[in-house]
Design an enzyme around this catalytic site. Sequence first.
Site, short mmCIF file in Angstrom:
data_model
loop_
_atom_site.label_atom_id
_atom_site.label_comp_id
_atom_site.label_asym_id
_atom_site.label_seq_id
_atom_site.Cartn_x
_atom_site.Cartn_y
_atom_site.Cartn_z
N TYR A 1 0.77 -1.26 0.02
CA TYR A 1 0.00 0.01 0.16
C TYR A 1 0.84 1.06 -0.02
CZ TYR A 1 -3.67 3.09 1.17
OH TYR A 1 -4.67 4.40 1.00
N HIS B 1 1.30 4.08 -3.08
CA HIS B 1 1.11 5.43 -2.89
C HIS B 1 2.28 6.40 -3.06
CE1 HIS B 1 -2.87 4.50 -1.53
NE2 HIS B 1 -3.23 5.61 -1.63
N TYR C 1 -4.05 16.00 1.39
CA TYR C 1 -4.71 14.62 1.49
C TYR C 1 -3.35 13.72 2.05
CZ TYR C 1 -7.44 10.80 -0.14
OH TYR C 1 -8.13 9.63 -0.18
N TRP D 1 -7.59 3.99 -10.54
CA TRP D 1 -6.86 3.95 -9.36
C TRP D 1 -7.66 2.61 -8.19
CZ3 TRP D 1 -2.34 4.76 -7.56
CH2 TRP D 1 -2.09 4.85 -6.07
N TRP D 2 -9.15 2.85 -8.27
CA TRP D 2 -9.73 1.94 -7.43
C TRP D 2 -9.51 0.56 -7.81
CZ3 TRP D 2 -15.16 4.34 -7.48
CH2 TRP D 2 -15.36 5.54 -6.71
#
Length: 103
Positions: free
Chosen positions: A18, A22, A41, A76-77
């Site tokens: 993860y 990112h 963010y 992206w999802w």
Amino acid sequence: MIKKAFRMKLYAGYEQEYTRRHQEIWPEMRQMLKEQGAQSYSIFFDAQTNDLYGYLEIEDEQRWDQVASTAINQKWWHYMADIMETNSDDSPRTIDLKHVFDL
């Protein structure tokens, strides 16, 4: 400025993956987030629960709501769906958190 926070769930054992994804976030994803009014963010990870906590500051709620329908966000999802809990459309399962305090 509108503050938003939410919780998501990462599958066990995927923290490094993860984080890697990112750290290498696609430039077009970063650009889209800024175009939709994201001023900041951040995502935090709780290793005891595998919960992810997202915090963002946006300019406009209606503009931000358009993020979900962008092609890059949908891509992206799909890219992230193998390592976290998602809905049937690959969107992450999120629980909105109530804002209760500022200093």
